[in-house]
Design an enzyme around this catalytic site. Structure first.
Site, PDB file in Angstrom:
ATOM      1  N   ASP A 141       0.841  -1.194   0.000  1.00 28.58           N
ATOM      2  CA  ASP A 141       0.000   0.000   0.000  1.00 28.58           C
ATOM      3  C   ASP A 141       0.876   1.243   0.000  1.00 28.58           C
ATOM      4  OD1 ASP A 141      -2.202   1.551  -0.048  1.00 28.58           O
ATOM      5  OD2 ASP A 141      -2.748   1.269   2.041  1.00 28.58           O
ATOM      6  N   LYS A 168       2.159   3.638  -5.826  1.00 33.13           N
ATOM      7  CA  LYS A 168       1.615   2.691  -6.801  1.00 33.13           C
ATOM      8  C   LYS A 168       2.639   2.355  -7.879  1.00 33.13           C
ATOM      9  CE  LYS A 168      -1.664   3.729  -4.256  1.00 33.13           C
ATOM     10  NZ  LYS A 168      -1.565   3.055  -2.951  1.00 33.13           N
ATOM     11  N   ASP A 209      -3.194  -3.085  -2.594  1.00 34.28           N
ATOM     12  CA  ASP A 209      -4.360  -2.204  -2.499  1.00 34.28           C
ATOM     13  C   ASP A 209      -4.329  -1.177  -3.630  1.00 34.28           C
ATOM     14  OD1 ASP A 209      -6.635  -1.147  -1.528  1.00 34.28           O
ATOM     15  OD2 ASP A 209      -5.672   0.106  -0.016  1.00 34.28           O
ATOM     16  N   ASN A 210      -5.476  -0.581  -3.907  1.00 29.99           N
ATOM     17  CA  ASN A 210      -5.572   0.534  -4.856  1.00 29.99           C
ATOM     18  C   ASN A 210      -5.046   0.204  -6.245  1.00 29.99           C
ATOM     19  OD1 ASN A 210      -4.661   2.224  -2.040  1.00 29.99           O
ATOM     20  ND2 ASN A 210      -6.567   2.729  -3.064  1.00 29.99           N
ATOM     21  N   GLU A 257     -11.644   3.693  -0.405  1.00 28.13           N
ATOM     22  CA  GLU A 257     -11.878   3.910   1.019  1.00 28.13           C
ATOM     23  C   GLU A 257     -12.486   5.287   1.282  1.00 28.13           C
ATOM     24  OE1 GLU A 257      -8.942   2.865  -0.178  1.00 28.13           O
ATOM     25  OE2 GLU A 257      -7.623   4.594  -0.253  1.00 28.13           O
TER      26      GLU A 257
END
Lengths: 921, 259
Positions: free
Chosen positions: B183, B186, B211-212, B241
């Site tokens: 996380d 990116k 994530d993401n 989120e």
């Protein structure tokens, strides 16, 4: 027989020839080696030619090699274990030259393939068993002899030896029809029949697809090999010939089918799109193609019967005033800007109504131009009505009587997959959409039972509709405002205004037509409909929007027509004055002779409102087309390019996130197409060039949109089948057709044509041309009959009759529908009853069976007791025997004796027989 | 001069864009504008503000209440891109299923996900959490202590991930990582994953959760895992989120090794 290597199929003829020679006595090894080499080379060539097929075939070959060895194991008592591997390597080596690429792949799939091979061996065993019986004995002896020779003479290394041996085997295994006894022939025939049966029933077998394919191929090869071998002497040849011909014929038929498919324009393109985007997007393109076909016919009619005759046989350009550019415009008549607006030379050409002269007959053919013009105008509309209604009827037949409501979940379960999808991404989307669809359906079902949230959805739906109505009203007002303003500009004179102001109406209409659907789309997310329903709502709203826009435009046009007609009156008056002044020639001015020759460009003329209407429509079409293409290029292509190439250096994922790629907008495109067609229908009477323009536009947009879809769109997130919507499009097309012919007919019937332009000039009304023709070109009795026929006294009853007939047909169809529903209900009831009965019967049967078993066991016990009480040593031996045997016969008996099983077999049989017959009703 | 009517015709487009991308505008407002404003007003960094809130609104030693406080703050007050409660549930479930003994977390930020992971770990498991930023790491440490996790359970490493990963084997005696949670930046997903592969820290069955991956998104990472064939992978689709309308996803990879 699957012992035969693949090469032999490929090099069939040569091989046969060689074999015959050998049989004749000259068993020359070198020749055989030659043959082998030739086969091999031929096989190699074939390999290169049919790469794809060969990958499969290679598998087959491998399987067959294994097969071969398996068979050998069974037949011979020699140590074949070592041969298995060597044989395989030999084969592989043989192909190594041209199959390097495939080798690597093979290595990867080796494990899988061996499994397959095993399976294949099993199936092959079954198939070949029957034939083998007949030929095995004979061939085995021969083979042994040959092998001896091979071993003696061979100087090659082991692998090739093995190879040749394989071949030897296969060759020897071949059946020689002449040498077969009738008994064996009979068996062969049976085997062939069996294969045929197998091929026919293959589809219904519960096998995996791979096995089916393999079995099919093998049995087909078998048939190919041996079907011709049946029969004797001449009969055999004839039979072989017949078989060959049927095969050729079938192949030709298949090729012809392929050819026919290839002849359908854009079929492959549409199929490709269908595979990528699902059938809803493809349905748009199919619709586009259909539209193209219709427009081709309209174009053919107008071009062949109106434009070409006038251009070839009518008076040439410059002969009369209506065919000449007026003096005032001459200077700028060839400017691109003017031509682009369809003024100047374009206005005074066959493209528009005003160019046509009102001569009754033109050229040496005595072509009745005005009549032809009128009839073509009516004919295009009539043809369109006919085609649309016929297509609708056909679609209605096809769609059948499926009711979507009664078995919601089973419909979803068994029919939701779109089998035309061939793209993994689309398949993913489809998969996701099916799962979400299930989730939603379950939720819906729950909600409909709970019934609490319905008020919110209802409120949201009402709200959405309210918003859409606001939007529609706003856009309508904007267009009205713009049109009014443009009239003001027109009064001022267009030259004083900018390009933007001059093209305001078209621009605003195009922009609204482009952006409002987007807004509707956003609003429709409030409503939470199923996408198919949402699509229909969306279509309906865009329809309303476009219709509003179009009718505002038409109303504005009507105003303009009235203005032009006022102008015309003044011009007419002026012209008479002018002519009078010309002919009288007031003494003071000039002294010209009485027959004055004035250049037609100088003659004053009326405004010709028909040409003006035609021009407006043509301009509208052009601007619409341009907007569509520009939107496509900017909204789709440019966006895709940006997303694709900026993604490397952007702070979020452009592809998955904010702009992403666009989806193909089915509803908007369909409606654009439909309204475009409506404008064509409306304007085609006043601008014969419109169908031609439309054909061009459709042609270009077919290619452009196909490219754009494949290049810059992504499959819809909620892919759904377009099953029901086709007729929806058609219905809309019909409505648009009606609505667009309405103003056209109104203008034709009510407004008198202008006095100095067009084919109907000088007449009071345009349809007077019919009366004129009837009077002058037909015999007197005909016009009399016609006048009687058009008498209201006759027409009204006829219309009444038609209405009655329609009513009758409608009511009968309604009653049929009701009967259908009733029958369906009945069927369902019967099915349920049947199920209940069957269940009961099965339960009863089960109970009876258990009882019977008990009885049987008891009886067995009895028997044993009896036996035990028999006598002596012998009896005990027998007892042992019987004890092992007892349960079976007693059970058997219990089935047969009715005393043990009251009613059971009878009843069950009856039930079984009854069940299907009921279902068939 | 473009006439006003033509400009008016663009109104529907404007409305469409605003309505369609409203969540993005809201996110922009909350994550950027409010942050800048508060930074100027309070003089503290966002993470410090969050820490202050959590400190005053949670029970020390209770990870659940700390997480709740975080969620409340991110939902109502300001915005920090933690994993969030909804995607956190997926994380919890995967952790429960796997019950990994060695967990590597890339990007602790201010400790929300670290607490979340540590909470779900079995007894005797150890979590290595890597955070690049010094101040964030300090806050994460405080949060961890507040939640009651000691050095034996959680090891916070303050260094960029691309420096730490090659040294994990030598410095921290790691043979194999059972679970990796990504996380951080990116852009670093892919290089870090490749580094993990190179170092041989992944064994058969190791789970990597990123994530993401859809928003802000790691397209290269997704492309790589699609192509590489080393992983069994799936994407858990969820919402971003503390936001309702932006779709996001977590990629769950299971390392299969070379077959």
């Amino acid at each position: 027989m699957s012992f035969i290597g693949d090469e032999q199929f490929e090099g069939g003829n040569k091989e046969k020839r060689h074999r015959e020679k050998r049989r004749d006595g000259s068993k020359d090894r070198r020749k055989r080696a030659n043959a082998k080499r030739r086969e091999r080379s031929r096989a190699d060539r074939e390999n290169e030619e049919f790469e794809e097929r060969l990958v499969k075939r290679e598998k087959g070959r491998r399987g067959r090699v294994k097969n071969d060895q398996e068979a050998k194991k069974r037949e011979q008592e020699e140590g074949a274990g070592a041969q298995v591997k060597s044989g395989k390597t030999a084969k592989v080596k043989k192909n190594i030259k041209n199959e390097k690429r495939r080798m690597s792949e093979k290595a990867g799939e080796a494990g899988e393939r061996t499994e397959k091979g095993k399976k294949r061996v099993e199936s092959a065993k079954k198939e070949t068993a029957t034939v083998k019986h007949g030929t095995r004995d004979k061939t085995r002896e021969e083979r042994k002899k040959k092998r001896k020779k091979v071993f003696e003479t061979s100087s090659e290394h082991k692998t090739s030896e093995q190879d040749s041996e394989d071949k030897e085997n296969s060759e020897d295994k071949e059946v020689k029809p002449e040498s077969l006894s009738p008994d064996e022939l009979e068996k062969l025939k049976e085997a062939v029949d069996e294969k045929k049966k197998l091929i026919q029933s293959l589809r219904g077998k519960p096998w995996p697809m791979k096995k089916k394919l393999v079995t099919l191929r093998e049995s087909q090869q078998f048939l190919e090999k041996y079907e011709g071998a049946l029969g004797k002497g001449k009969g055999r040849k004839l039979y072989a010939y017949k078989v060959m011909m049927t095969k050729k014929w079938m192949k030709f038929q298949r090729d012809f089918e392929n050819f026919k498919t290839a002849c359908i324009p854009w079929e492959m393109k549409i199929k490709e799109i269908e595979s990528h985007f699902g059938s809803s997007v493809a349905s748009y393109f199919i619709f586009l193609r259909w539209m193209y076909g219709i427009n081709m016919i309209l174009f053919g009619l107008t071009f062949g019967l109106v434009m070409v005759p006038e251009a070839l046989m009518g008076r040439p350009y410059g002969s009369i005033p209506r065919k000449t550019v007026p003096r005032a415009e001459e200077a700028s008549a060839m400017d691109f800007a003017v031509l682009w607006d369809f003024g100047g030379y374009a206005q005074y050409s066959v493209l528009f109504y005003g160019f046509y002269s009102n001569q009754r007959a033109i050229g040496w053919l005595k072509f009745r131009m005005p009549l032809s013009y009128f009839l073509v105008g009516v004919g295009t509309v009539a043809y369109s009505y006919m085609v649309v209604i016929r297509t609708m009827a056909r679609n209605a037949n096809e769609s059948g009587v499926g009711d979507d409501n009664s078995f919601n979940f089973s419909w979803k379960m068994f029919t939701s997959w779109d089998y035309l999808i061939g793209n993994p991404e689309t398949a993913d989307n489809k998969f996701a959409s099916i799962t979400t669809c299930f989730k939603e359906a379950i939720l819906e079902e729950q909600e409909s039972r709970k019934d609490d949230n319905i008020h919110l959805t209802r409120f949201l739906r009402v709200l959405a509709n309210f918003l859409v109505l606001c939007c529609l009203a706003g856009s309508g007002y904007l267009i009205y405002f713009v049109v009014r303003r443009s009239q003001k500009f027109a009064l001022d004179g267009f030259e004083n205004h900018t390009w933007w102001e001059r093209n305001e109406v078209n621009m605003v209409m195009s922009l609204l037509g482009m952006f409002c659907p987007m807004l509707f789309d956003v609003i429709s997310t409030l409503e939470n409909y199923h996408p198919r329903v949402a699509l229909q709502w969306q279509l309906g709203r865009i329809f309303a929007l476009f219709l509003g826009n179009l009718y505002t435009f038409i109303i504005a046009l009507m105003d303009e027509i009235n203005v032009k007609r006022e102008e015309e009156k003044i011009v007419k008056f002026n012209i008479t004055m002018w002519e009078a002044s010309l002919y009288n020639g007031t003494v003071s001015e000039n002294f010209t002779a009485s027959p004055i020759t004035i250049h037609p460009a100088d003659v004053p003329r009326g405004p010709c409102w028909e040409t003006m209407v035609g021009q407006e429509f043509v301009r509208l079409i052009i601007s619409d087309t341009m907007t569509t293409y520009i939107t496509l290029l900017i909204g789709d292509f440019l966006r895709a390019v940006l997303v694709r190439f900026l993604n490397h250096c952007w702070c979020w994922d452009l592809e998955a996130g904010f702009p992403s790629y666009s989806e193909f907008d089915v509803s908007g495109n369909v409606l654009g197409l439909i309204f475009n067609q409506g404008m064509i229908w409306m304007g085609a009477f006043y601008a014969p060039c419109l169908p031609a323009l439309n054909v061009l536009r459709l042609h270009v947009s077919m290619y452009l949109q196909c490219w754009a879809v494949m290049c810059c769109n992504v499959p819809q997130e909620r892919v759904f089948k377009a099953s029901g919507s086709n007729n929806f499009y058609m219905a809309m097309l019909l409505v648009i057709l009606f609505l667009s012919t309405l103003p056209a007919i109104y203008t034709i019937v009510t407004i008198p044509p202008s006095f100095d332009c067009g084919p109907f000039s000088g007449k009071n009304r345009m349809f007077d041309v019919i009366r004129e023709t009837l009077e002058s070109d037909f015999p007197a009795w005909f016009s009399k009959v016609f006048s009687y026929a058009s008498n209201p006294g006759l027409v009204l009853p006829f219309i009444l009759l038609m209405v009655l007939a329609i009513y009758y047909l409608q009511s009968t169809s309604k009653s049929y529908k009701e009967a259908n529903v009733e029958l369906k209900k009945k069927l369902q009831m019967q099915n349920e009853e049947n199920k209940k009965k069957n269940k009961k019967a099965a339960q009863k049967a089960l109970m009876d069976l258990e009882e019977a078993r008990k009885v049987a066991l008891e009886s067995a016990g009895h028997q044993r007791n009896n036996n035990a009480s028999f006598q002596g040593q012998e009896a005990r031996d027998r007892e042992m025997e019987q004890a092992t045997r007892v349960p079976r016969p007693s059970n058997h008996m219990s089935h047969r004796t009715p005393g043990y099983l009251p009613n059971f077999p009878l009843q069950s049989e009856a039930m079984i027989r009854r069940a299907p017959s009921l279902q068939r009703h | 001069m473009v006439s006003g009517a033509i400009a008016l015709a663009f109104l529907p487009l404007l409305l469409t864009l605003i309505i369609r991308y409203r969540y993005y505008f809201v996110l922009f407002y909350r994550a950027v504008l409010v942050r800048i404003w508060k930074d100027c007003v309070t003089g503290l960094s966002r993470e410090e503000r969050a820490y202050q809130y959590v400190l005053t609104h949670s029970i020390p030693g209770d990870p659940d209440s700390i997480l709740d406080a975080f969620d409340y703050w991110c939902n109502k007050v300001e915005y920090i891109s933690n994993i969030g409660p909804k995607k956190g549930k997926i994380l919890d479930r995967i952790l429960m299923e796997q019950s990994p003994l060695t967990v590597l977390e890339l990007g602790a930020h201010c400790g929300y996900s670290t607490v979340r992971i540590a909470r779900a770990l079995p007894l005797g498991a150890r979590l290595y959490s890597i955070e690049m930023d010094q101040t964030n790491a300090a806050i994460a440490e405080k949060i961890l202590r507040l939640a009651g996790f000691d050095d034996d359970t959680v090891e916070l490493i303050v260094n960029p991930s691309d420096e730490v990963i090659p040294r994990l084997r030598s410095d921290y005696n790691l043979e194999r990582v059972d679970f990796v949670f990504m996380d951080h930046w990116k852009k670093c997903y892919l290089p870090d994953l490749q580094m993990l592969e190179e170092c041989g820290l992944l064994g058969k069955g190791s789970v990597i959760l990123a994530d993401n991956v859809l928003f802000p998104g790691a397209p290269k990472f997704l492309r790589y895992i699609r192509k590489s064939g080393l992983y069994e992978w799936k994407i858990h689709r969820a919402m971003l989120e503390y936001s309702k309308g932006i779709r996001d996803g977590m990629a769950e990879l299971v390392f299969q090794g070379i077959k």
